[in-house]
Design a protein around this motif. Structure first.
Motif, PDB file in Angstrom:
ATOM      1  N   GLU A 175      34.251  -7.919  73.184  1.00 53.88           N
ATOM      2  CA  GLU A 175      35.138  -5.963  73.214  1.00 53.88           C
ATOM      3  C   GLU A 175      35.652  -6.926  71.397  1.00 53.88           C
ATOM      4  O   GLU A 175      36.570  -6.057  71.383  1.00 53.88           O
ATOM      5  CB  GLU A 175      36.071  -6.254  73.873  1.00 53.88           C
ATOM      6  CG  GLU A 175      35.149  -5.294  75.892  1.00 53.88           C
ATOM      7  CD  GLU A 175      36.011  -5.618  76.471  1.00 53.88           C
ATOM      8  OE1 GLU A 175      35.739  -5.371  77.651  1.00 53.88           O
ATOM      9  OE2 GLU A 175      37.515  -6.449  76.339  1.00 53.88           O
ATOM     10  N   ARG A 183      35.577  -9.169  69.506  1.00 55.37           N
ATOM     11  CA  ARG A 183      35.191  -9.266  67.899  1.00 55.37           C
ATOM     12  C   ARG A 183      34.872  -7.487  68.099  1.00 55.37           C
ATOM     13  O   ARG A 183      35.168  -7.508  66.712  1.00 55.37           O
ATOM     14  CB  ARG A 183      33.207 -10.149  68.456  1.00 55.37           C
ATOM     15  CG  ARG A 183      34.068 -11.123  68.219  1.00 55.37           C
ATOM     16  CD  ARG A 183      31.917 -11.966  68.632  1.00 55.37           C
ATOM     17  NE  ARG A 183      31.577 -11.740  67.265  1.00 55.37           N
ATOM     18  CZ  ARG A 183      29.715 -12.403  66.892  1.00 55.37           C
ATOM     19  NH1 ARG A 183      29.637 -12.783  68.329  1.00 55.37           N
ATOM     20  NH2 ARG A 183      29.894 -12.109  66.264  1.00 55.37           N
ATOM     21  N   ASP A 184      33.872  -7.002  68.406  1.00 51.88           N
ATOM     22  CA  ASP A 184      34.460  -5.084  67.956  1.00 51.88           C
ATOM     23  C   ASP A 184      35.238  -4.987  67.670  1.00 51.88           C
ATOM     24  O   ASP A 184      35.118  -4.054  66.315  1.00 51.88           O
ATOM     25  CB  ASP A 184      33.402  -4.389  69.513  1.00 51.88           C
ATOM     26  CG  ASP A 184      32.183  -4.852  69.416  1.00 51.88           C
ATOM     27  OD1 ASP A 184      31.776  -4.837  69.811  1.00 51.88           O
ATOM     28  OD2 ASP A 184      31.961  -4.340  70.860  1.00 51.88           O
ATOM     29  N   SER A 185      36.607  -5.224  67.587  1.00 52.62           N
ATOM     30  CA  SER A 185      37.950  -4.689  67.486  1.00 52.62           C
ATOM     31  C   SER A 185      38.598  -6.087  66.118  1.00 52.62           C
ATOM     32  O   SER A 185      39.196  -5.375  65.305  1.00 52.62           O
ATOM     33  CB  SER A 185      38.659  -4.911  68.144  1.00 52.62           C
ATOM     34  OG  SER A 185      39.031  -6.120  68.895  1.00 52.62           O
TER      35      SER A 185
END
Length: 78
Positions: free
Chosen positions: A46, A48-50
């Motif tokens: 999460e 890393r995605d942000s």
């Protein structure tokens, strides 16, 4: 209620990574925070995605002596 726990876990991960700017493995994060490694993997995904967490480098994990990713946080842009 669960959402607050997720936020707390992400904050704990970020707090540990702030103390280790050259990176920490997922296993090191699990041990430092007391959060299970599987949960660490979900929260790191999460983050890393942000764009908040990135892979600083890969090297031998000091605990398992196997290759692992060392994660770090990106400084906040003001």
């Amino acid at each position: 209620m669960e959402q607050n726990n997720y936020i707390g876990q992400r904050k704990a991960i970020i707090a540990v990574l702030q103390l280790h700017p050259t990176g920490f493995t997922r296993l090191q994060l699990a041990r430092a925070t007391g959060i299970e490694r599987a949960t660490i993997c979900r929260r790191v995904a999460e983050l890393r995605d942000s764009g908040r967490v990135f892979v600083h480098h890969s090297d031998l994990d000091p605990i398992t002596n196997t290759k692992a990713e060392f994660l770090a946080i990106k400084p906040l842009q003001i």
